[in-house]
Design a protein around this motif. Structure first.
Motif, PDB file in Angstrom:
ATOM      1  N   VAL A 131     -18.821  23.362 -10.050  1.00 22.78           N
ATOM      2  CA  VAL A 131     -17.906  23.148 -11.172  1.00 22.78           C
ATOM      3  C   VAL A 131     -16.656  22.417 -10.699  1.00 22.78           C
ATOM      4  N   ALA A 132     -16.234  22.666  -9.442  1.00 25.80           N
ATOM      5  CA  ALA A 132     -15.089  21.926  -8.927  1.00 25.80           C
ATOM      6  C   ALA A 132     -15.398  20.439  -8.866  1.00 25.80           C
ATOM      7  N   ALA A 133     -16.601  20.106  -8.386  1.00 25.38           N
ATOM      8  CA  ALA A 133     -16.974  18.689  -8.322  1.00 25.38           C
ATOM      9  C   ALA A 133     -17.072  18.096  -9.717  1.00 25.38           C
ATOM     10  N   ALA A 134     -17.627  18.872 -10.662  1.00 26.64           N
ATOM     11  CA  ALA A 134     -17.740  18.369 -12.028  1.00 26.64           C
ATOM     12  C   ALA A 134     -16.359  18.186 -12.640  1.00 26.64           C
ATOM     13  N   GLN A 135     -15.449  19.093 -12.321  1.00 27.20           N
ATOM     14  CA  GLN A 135     -14.077  18.957 -12.822  1.00 27.20           C
ATOM     15  C   GLN A 135     -13.448  17.665 -12.337  1.00 27.20           C
ATOM     16  N   VAL A 136     -13.597  17.384 -11.036  1.00 27.69           N
ATOM     17  CA  VAL A 136     -12.996  16.160 -10.504  1.00 27.69           C
ATOM     18  C   VAL A 136     -13.643  14.934 -11.146  1.00 27.69           C
TER      19      VAL A 136
END
Lengths: 103, 207
Positions: free
Chosen positions: B58-63
């Motif tokens: 989710v962190a990667a998707a957020q970025v």
């Protein structure tokens, strides 16, 4: 000392309140959309905190966060298109002059 | 997360200060371009908080989605409506702002007392050493969240079509366009140019 669930919830509450303040007081329509993004991110932070601290086995909160991110992206695209359309009609982005629904 | 607890606390502090400061800048700064870039800072620091919460996907998707798509979209919108206008002052605006600030502070007080007074049923079982979060999210998407997943794709398609329809300019049929402007418009895009749209003499409805 360890990271607690309460820290993340307090942080998300602060971000949510900042977003509401910006949503109500800002006069530029684009800034209103940015405040809505802040609100959605605060909700996401809540969901992720619950997912990690309460339900770390089945991380369903992360699934909900991905859905919220999807809806936020769609909302941003449509919202900015609406702002652009209103700007072409009224030649301004001042929220105080968008009185098209007032009679 | 394999980091030591001190490292986690320190990085949480740095990220939260970054996030709150950038969010205040988004709301309070007068130049909206600075606000847009600070919004990227908010998204980046929230991605860092997600990494602290063991959520790498989710962190990667957020970025990727927020910083890469939404923030760039907002910058494009600012560029397209780039008009330095001084908003007309409104009488008693400070009352509105003060009342809003009061309500927001009250809401924050309410939420924080609720958060601190509730006994959260925090998971205290054995430490979860299972699949990575990517595998688990994928399994959720294709088993018990399959219908919302497909609905989300339909929603994205609808949003794309709707944004294009809302943001495109209106076409003028040839028979409605006055003769002298038709010569000008023949060499340009087949859309309604701005000067014709705002001239006001002939404003035909395209649809």
């Amino acid at each position: 000392m360890q990271l607690q669930l309460q820290y993340f919830l307090l942080l998300a509450a602060a971000l949510f309140c900042i977003g509401i303040y910006g949503l109500i007081t800002s006069r530029n329509a684009v800034r209103v959309l940015m405040s809505i993004e802040l609100l959605l991110n605060a909700v996401n932070l809540n969901l992720m905190g619950f997912s990690n601290f309460i339900d770390p086995q089945e991380i369903k909160g992360q699934v909900f966060t991905v859905f919220v991110i999807t809806v936020a992206a769609a909302e941003a695209a449509v919202g900015l298109a609406i702002v652009l359309s209103i700007y072409r009609n009224r030649d301004t982005v001042d929220m105080e002059q968008f009185n098209l629904l007032k009679w | 997360m394999n980091l030591a607890e001190g490292v986690q606390i320190v990085s949480f502090g740095i990220l939260s200060v970054m996030m709150i400061g950038s969010a205040l800048g988004v709301v309070l700064l007068t130049n909206i371009v600075y606000s847009a870039f600070l919004l990227g800072g908010v998204f980046i620091s929230i991605a860092g908080l997600y990494i602290l919460l063991n959520a790498d996907f989710v962190a990667a998707a957020q970025v990727v989605i927020y910083v890469g798509a939404v923030n760039v979209l907002i910058l494009f919108a600012i560029m397209l409506v780039n008009k330095r206008e001084d908003f007309a002052p409104i009488a008693n605006r400070w009352i509105r702002q003060g009342a809003t600030a009061l309500v927001c502070l009250g809401l924050f007080a309410l939420l924080s007392t609720m958060v601190l007074a509730t006994r959260w049923s925090v998971y205290t079982g054995p430490a979860v050493i299972g699949d990575s979060s990517v595998v688990q999210i994928g399994q959720h998407f294709f088993t018990d969240f399959l219908l919302p997943f497909e609905l989300a794709s339909v929603l994205l398609l609808m949003a794309m079509v709707g944004a294009i329809i809302l943001a495109r300019r209106d076409y003028i049929p040839d028979e409605l366009m006055p003769q002298d402007t038709q010569a000008i418009a023949a060499s340009t895009l087949p859309e309604r140019p701005r000067e014709l749209a705002s001239a006001g003499n002939v404003t035909p409805k395209a649809r």
